[in-house]
Design an enzyme around this catalytic site. Structure first.
Site, PDB file in Angstrom:
ATOM      1  N   GLU A 164      40.701  39.220  43.102  1.00  0.00           N
ATOM      2  CA  GLU A 164      41.841  39.291  44.017  1.00  0.00           C
ATOM      3  C   GLU A 164      41.471  39.745  45.423  1.00  0.00           C
ATOM      4  O   GLU A 164      41.892  40.828  45.870  1.00  0.00           O
ATOM      5  CB  GLU A 164      42.915  40.219  43.430  1.00  0.00           C
ATOM      6  CG  GLU A 164      43.370  39.804  42.054  1.00  0.00           C
ATOM      7  CD  GLU A 164      44.585  40.583  41.561  1.00  0.00           C
ATOM      8  OE1 GLU A 164      44.983  41.561  42.210  1.00  0.00           O
ATOM      9  OE2 GLU A 164      45.146  40.190  40.524  1.00  0.00           O
ATOM     10  N   GLU A 353      43.927  37.064  34.321  1.00  0.00           N
ATOM     11  CA  GLU A 353      44.807  38.230  34.118  1.00  0.00           C
ATOM     12  C   GLU A 353      46.230  37.740  33.938  1.00  0.00           C
ATOM     13  O   GLU A 353      46.694  36.881  34.685  1.00  0.00           O
ATOM     14  CB  GLU A 353      44.813  39.194  35.318  1.00  0.00           C
ATOM     15  CG  GLU A 353      43.606  40.062  35.449  1.00  0.00           C
ATOM     16  CD  GLU A 353      43.671  41.032  36.636  1.00  0.00           C
ATOM     17  OE1 GLU A 353      44.790  41.428  37.043  1.00  0.00           O
ATOM     18  OE2 GLU A 353      42.596  41.368  37.144  1.00  0.00           O
TER      19      GLU A 353
HETATM   20  C1  FCB Z   1      46.127  43.099  39.395  1.00  0.00           C
HETATM   21  C2  FCB Z   1      44.810  43.842  39.447  1.00  0.00           C
HETATM   22  C3  FCB Z   1      44.597  44.789  38.295  1.00  0.00           C
HETATM   23  C4  FCB Z   1      45.868  45.479  37.900  1.00  0.00           C
HETATM   24  C5  FCB Z   1      46.965  44.473  37.685  1.00  0.00           C
HETATM   25  C6  FCB Z   1      48.263  45.076  37.207  1.00  0.00           C
HETATM   26  O1  FCB Z   1      46.539  42.790  40.682  1.00  0.00           O
HETATM   27  O2  FCB Z   1      43.732  42.951  39.475  1.00  0.00           O
HETATM   28  O3  FCB Z   1      43.571  45.676  38.647  1.00  0.00           O
HETATM   29  O4  FCB Z   1      46.194  46.401  38.877  1.00  0.00           O
HETATM   30  O5  FCB Z   1      47.200  43.788  38.871  1.00  0.00           O
END
Ligand code: FCB
Length: 448
Positions: A164, A353
């Site tokens: 990110e 994620e």
């Molecule tokens: C993402 C991040 C991770 C965590 C999640 C909830 O943006 O990569 O580290 O904080 O959100």
């Protein structure tokens, strides 16, 4: 029952600073998050990652938990200051040894390791020298990638450069909500440029030292952007928001070009040379997509810097953080693929994620009945499957997160784990969602 392709990755994700703790052990250097957490008022309850889930000492137990559930992939991040305490130069062998043991334990349990090189914990000495707004930081990142690649590259089949870059740049350098807490639009833009450049340099560095069949990618947080209304102002606001949130990362990485529309922004675009753009577009094998929610956007002349602001639509379901919007994950995957399939027909996608924070607790009988998380995961996995039926080449799905952990400036109040952590005793309790997700992994699909 819906079934996924053979060898689909069913994984969990974590990051070093959020789970490891042991910040002063075995030669680890200081990271910008250690420093940021010590600045009073920046973090909920002034908490920090000094102990976190103490994964540094519980890693073997954590691997056993994944193995017992049937999870077949694990995305973790490497702490740069454990490997190079000064950011570059002298290598800390004890830091490398930690990840070496972890990788071996994962492989022994048939869990594919997906190390991420950077999940926001820049070594403090590099910050002191100017941090990401400096080009030298991108060069240091490539050196670090080579050090790691040389040590683990004979065994690790899949690598992720950055997690990110948008959050590292915008939350860290524009809003000042994350480390290093800077608020400066030009520092933000040069951070975006150097993160993207460092990604390309790291892909090159890794390729020169790791197994030739290793797959390399990046994890971007992307969202569908919807206008709050049909008005031309809101539609334009959504478009520029999409430029700043999605296209500014996607286009350099996938196509080695800047997105159209950038010229309209008051940014020093001439700091990016044609050669840099080519490096940013260094060929990757897969694009990691981190998806949590969509953004609904409205025109607002007061909103800096894009005259566009996010609103929370009525009638939706919400969690402790963010709107819950499962169709967004399918919409996003389809969009990326439809744009990429001609220029990059061999590209693979991976959901690196996806997850939800729920205020769950251990019940009287020792169980954590996190039915809301199960519903969230089921709905999102179902949408991923639908996108795959339309031809989108998705190879894996990783839940954020394996463990409850330190949720950055929101501290320990936000629990995302499949495994509950008691932050006083460090006891691990597998939640109902962990068992449920293990079942999905073992069955390689969703039951009706
Ligand atoms: C993402 C991040 C991770 C965590 C999640 C909830 O943006 O990569 O580290 O904080 O959100």
């Amino acid at each position: 029952m819906i079934t996924f392709p053979d060898r689909f990755y069913w994984g969990t994700s974590t990051s070093a600073y959020q789970i490891e703790g042991a910040v002063n052990e075995d030669g680890r250097g200081v990271s910008i998050w250690d420093t940021f957490c010590r600045t009073s008022g920046k973090i909920y309850h002034n908490e920090n990652g000094d102990v976190a889930a103490d994964h540094y000492h519980h890693w073997a137990e954590d691997v056993d938990i994944m193995a017992s559930l049937g999870i077949n992939a694990y995305r973790f991040s490497v702490s740069w200051p454990r490997i190079l305490p000064e950011g570059r130069g002298k290598v800390n062998t004890a830091g490398l040894d930690f990840y070496d043991r972890l990788v071996d334990a994962l492989l022994a349990n048939h869990i594919t390791p997906f190390p991420t090189l950077y999940h926001w914990d820049l070594p403090q000495p590099l910050q002191d020298a100017g941090g990401w707004p400096e080009r030298a930081t991108a060069e240091a990142f490539a050196e670090y990638a080579a050090v790691l690649g040389r040590r683990l590259g004979d065994r690790v089949p899949c690598w992720i450069t950055h997690n990110e870059p948008m959050v590292a740049a915008y939350a860290g350098h524009l809003l000042g909500e994350n480390a290093p807490g800077v608020q400066d639009i030009f520092a933000t833009f040069s951070t975006v440029v150097h993160l993207l450049l460092s990604h390309g340099l790291a892909v090159q560095a890794l390729r020169s030292v790791v197994r030739p069949d290793a797959k390399i990618g990046i994890a971007l947080n992307l969202s569908p952007i919807h206008p709050a209304s049909d008005s031309p102002e809101d539609r334009q606001a959504a478009d520029i928001y999409d430029l700043g949130a999605n296209r500014i990362f996607l286009e350099p990485v996938l196509y080695g070009r800047l997105p159209a529309g950038m010229e309209a922004l008051p940014l020093p675009l001439d700091m990016i040379s044609a050669a840099d753009l080519q490096t940013m577009g260094e060929r990757i094998d897969f694009l990691g997509v981190n998806y949590y929610t969509r953004a609904v956007v409205q025109h607002d002349p007061e909103a800096f810097p894009l005259n566009a602001k996010q609103i929370q639509p009525e009638g939706s379901e919400y969690s402790q953080m963010w709107e819950i919007y499962p169709p967004g994950i399918g919409e996003l995957l389809e969009r990326i693929w439809n744009e990429a399939k001609t220029a990059r027909p061999d590209l693979r996608l991976m959901v690196t994620e996806n997850g939800v924070c729920v205020a769950d607790a251990v019940d009287f009988d020792g169980r954590v009945r996190d039915t809301r998380r199960i519903a969230y995961l089921r709905d999102h996995i179902g949408e991923v499957w639908k996108a795959m039926q339309k031809g989108v080449p998705v190879d894996g799905y990783f839940v954020w997160s394996l463990l409850d952990n330190f949720e950055w400036n929101l501290g320990y109040q936000m629990r995302f784990g499949l495994v509950h952590i008691n932050f006083d005793t460090l006891k691990r309790t597998i939640k109902d969602s962990g068992r449920w997700f293990g079942g999905v992994a073992r069955r390689n699909g969703l039951e009706d």
